[in-house]
Design a protein around this motif. Sequence first.
Motif, short mmCIF file in Angstrom:
data_model
loop_
_atom_site.label_atom_id
_atom_site.label_comp_id
_atom_site.label_asym_id
_atom_site.label_seq_id
_atom_site.Cartn_x
_atom_site.Cartn_y
_atom_site.Cartn_z
N LEU A 161 34.36 43.81 38.26
CA LEU A 161 34.89 42.71 39.05
C LEU A 161 34.80 41.43 38.24
CD1 LEU A 161 32.86 43.57 42.30
CD2 LEU A 161 34.94 44.66 41.43
N LEU A 162 35.93 40.82 37.95
CA LEU A 162 35.95 39.63 37.09
C LEU A 162 36.31 38.41 37.92
CD1 LEU A 162 37.98 41.09 34.08
CD2 LEU A 162 35.51 40.77 34.21
N ASP A 163 35.44 37.41 37.93
CA ASP A 163 35.70 36.20 38.71
C ASP A 163 36.19 35.08 37.79
OD1 ASP A 163 35.87 34.36 40.72
OD2 ASP A 163 33.84 34.67 41.49
N GLU A 164 37.49 34.86 37.84
CA GLU A 164 38.14 33.80 37.06
C GLU A 164 37.75 33.79 35.58
OE1 GLU A 164 38.86 30.16 38.91
OE2 GLU A 164 38.47 30.88 40.94
N PRO A 165 38.03 34.88 34.89
CA PRO A 165 37.64 34.92 33.47
C PRO A 165 38.42 33.95 32.60
CG PRO A 165 38.97 36.84 34.04
CD PRO A 165 38.67 36.13 35.33
N SER A 166 39.56 33.46 33.04
CA SER A 166 40.34 32.57 32.18
C SER A 166 40.04 31.11 32.42
CB SER A 166 41.84 32.81 32.39
OG SER A 166 42.25 32.22 33.61
N LEU A 167 39.13 30.85 33.37
CA LEU A 167 38.85 29.46 33.75
C LEU A 167 38.37 28.64 32.55
CD1 LEU A 167 38.73 27.81 36.44
CD2 LEU A 167 36.26 28.15 36.35
N GLY A 168 39.06 27.54 32.32
CA GLY A 168 38.63 26.61 31.28
C GLY A 168 38.87 27.06 29.86
N LEU A 187 40.29 52.16 28.74
CA LEU A 187 39.16 53.04 28.49
C LEU A 187 38.57 53.62 29.78
CD1 LEU A 187 37.45 50.94 25.68
CD2 LEU A 187 38.74 53.05 25.42
N GLY A 188 39.23 53.33 30.92
CA GLY A 188 38.85 54.05 32.13
C GLY A 188 38.16 53.25 33.21
N THR A 189 38.01 51.94 33.03
CA THR A 189 37.33 51.14 34.06
C THR A 189 38.36 50.43 34.93
OG1 THR A 189 35.50 50.77 32.55
CG2 THR A 189 35.68 49.27 34.41
N ALA A 190 38.18 50.56 36.25
CA ALA A 190 39.06 49.83 37.16
C ALA A 190 38.63 48.37 37.17
CB ALA A 190 38.95 50.41 38.57
N VAL A 191 39.61 47.46 37.31
CA VAL A 191 39.30 46.03 37.25
C VAL A 191 39.84 45.32 38.48
CG1 VAL A 191 39.65 43.88 35.95
CG2 VAL A 191 39.38 46.04 34.71
N LEU A 192 38.97 44.57 39.13
CA LEU A 192 39.43 43.65 40.18
C LEU A 192 39.40 42.27 39.55
CD1 LEU A 192 40.32 43.06 43.07
CD2 LEU A 192 37.91 42.80 43.69
N LEU A 193 40.60 41.69 39.40
CA LEU A 193 40.73 40.46 38.63
C LEU A 193 40.98 39.29 39.56
CD1 LEU A 193 41.01 39.01 35.95
CD2 LEU A 193 43.34 39.88 35.77
N VAL A 194 39.96 38.47 39.77
CA VAL A 194 40.11 37.26 40.59
C VAL A 194 40.61 36.16 39.67
CG1 VAL A 194 38.85 35.48 41.83
CG2 VAL A 194 38.31 37.88 42.22
N GLU A 195 41.70 35.53 40.04
CA GLU A 195 42.28 34.53 39.14
C GLU A 195 42.97 33.41 39.89
OE1 GLU A 195 42.63 33.28 36.29
OE2 GLU A 195 41.44 34.69 35.12
N GLN A 196 42.91 32.22 39.29
CA GLN A 196 43.82 31.15 39.70
C GLN A 196 45.08 31.25 38.86
OE1 GLN A 196 43.06 28.43 41.79
NE2 GLN A 196 40.85 28.69 42.10
N ASN A 197 44.91 31.81 37.66
CA ASN A 197 46.05 31.98 36.76
C ASN A 197 46.84 33.22 37.19
OD1 ASN A 197 47.79 32.45 34.63
ND2 ASN A 197 46.30 31.82 33.08
#
Lengths: 264, 294
Positions: A161-168, A187-197
């Motif tokens: 679970l990624l919380d705004e990885p592109s912030l800033g 590589l096999g990992t599901a990703v929940l991508l929280v983004e403003q972008n």
Amino acid sequence: MLRVRNLEVVYDDVMLVLRGVSLDLPSGAIVALLGANGAGKTTLLRALTGLLDVHDGAVTKGSVTLDDQQVHGLRPAAIVRRGVSQVMEGRRIFAELSVEDNLRVGGHTNAGAVGDRLDHVYGLFPVLKERRRKTAGYLSGGEQQMLAMGRALMAEPRYLLLDEPSLGLAPRLVDQVREIIVEINRLGTAVLLVEQNAAMALSIASHGYVLETGKVVLDKPADRLLADDDVREFYLGLGAADTGAARRSFRDVKHYKRRKRWLS
Amino acid sequence: MIALLEGIVRGLGVGSVYALLALGFVIIYKATRVISFAQPALMLAGVVLVSHLAGPLGFWVALPVAALLTAVLALGIERGAVRPMVGRPAFVVAIITLGVDVAIRVVVNIFIGLDVRNVHDPWGLDSWQLGSLQVQQRHVAAFLATALLVAALFAFFRFTRMGLAMRAAADDQEAALAQGVSVGAVFALSWALAGALAAVGGTFATAGVSFDGNLWLTALVALPVIILGGLDSLPGAVLGGLAVGVAQELVATYQNDLPWLGGNVSVITPYVLMLLVLLVRPYGLFGTREVERV
Ligand SMILES: Nc1ncnc2c1ncn2[C@@H]1O[C@H](COP(=O)(O)OP(=O)(O)OP(=O)(O)O)[C@@H](O)[C@H]1O
Ligand SMILES: [Mg+2]
């Protein structure tokens, strides 16, 4: 499958912040979660990883299940052990520890495999290997984001679970983060991508959700979200498809609000 | 010159005790952001245990056993009195530890009784003669034991999984939780370590002499030490402890030359030193700037 059903979350016993959210993160998928500031995205991730307690928050209704087993109410360590890891908003690396020690802490629940995982993470992020002895607080913002992601990967999560990885981050670094996410997913990992972008998130996600004041207002395949007028206007900064590049007028805003009320 | 050197050796011995006690405070503070005023009681409990166990077991077995039992006592305090208070203001928890301290000392005093007690240490007041220099064995022993424990702690925090987890939790508790670190285990371990250190420190504080219930006052010197060294700095606790010990013994050595200061000025030396340092560096010698005030 990580599955959220009708989830309600309350802070301090009174503040209702999530009002019946439902969301699916199938194994192996990338799913985007969009929403304005204060919509409740971070709160949802806290609920998924057992971190509500720290904030005096609690699940009051609904459920979170991982492969049909209930996981809300479990402690964070138990959730990490079951294969769900979070990269928190603002990176939250351990500033006083070295880069490698940060990664080792990431492998806390996975003690037997720390050596292998270090190699794996250094393979994904060569820059971390170069800086492994450096104090993490001195890394650049981009490097800190890599470190935060690498640290989460140490636990070998099946769901990240990624919380705004592109912030800033500068645009070039955003591209880099995006490629890394694709690689992690490959590589096999599901990703929940929280983004403003939204543009970045929807370009790699298969499905997307839009959260607004604690409710899911849109739930569509990513390509259809990209084409959605509201998303184009409010998350991508583009004119709505049918009015071309027309400036956003007050009437449009009202229309948007009306529509949201109707949806909810 | 001889008097100076002897003063320094004595100071390092006494300072080692302060360092061990201060380390306990700092370890608990870093892990839980609580200042534990229960350290004096833990120290006293440890010393009383050694004094009772040293007869049947011998000093060298009694010391580690007492340290272990004191660690267990500290675990109990953490679990029973401190853990339920997580999230309350730091000063509320500090007051609770103060209450625990008084309660434990009342119980421990029963086991001190009216006899004169001692820890049956092997050194007594024996000393070595190095040329014209006379050093007491107990001071050297205290210093060596402290050096050993500090090295062990360093290795623990640096190389072990739990040690790393404790450092991570001290840095960012929520982020540590998110990595699967059990913050409860970190709290418990910090109290256990502090308990064991207090027991060892107290034992060396009373090696060679007898003690009574007032021994706990020695532990109070750890407070100026941690404020001097910085609440959140382990090296600060060690160096601060040694510095305070040496300063105190030097003042004791030379106070007769300054009779106008009165006869017992060495007792207040730690506090004077603390005030002087705080004037220059309000967050202590090694502390981080934004440590909260309690
Ligand atoms: N610890 C807390 N206690 C009380 N209210 C909180 C707490 N954390 C967040 N909130 C409130 O919950 C709502 C949702 O916050 P949340 O951080 O989940 O939003 P978000 O979608 O992640 O926003 P952002 O994009 O700014 O990160 C906000 O109104 C916020 O003020
Ligand atoms: Mg957020």
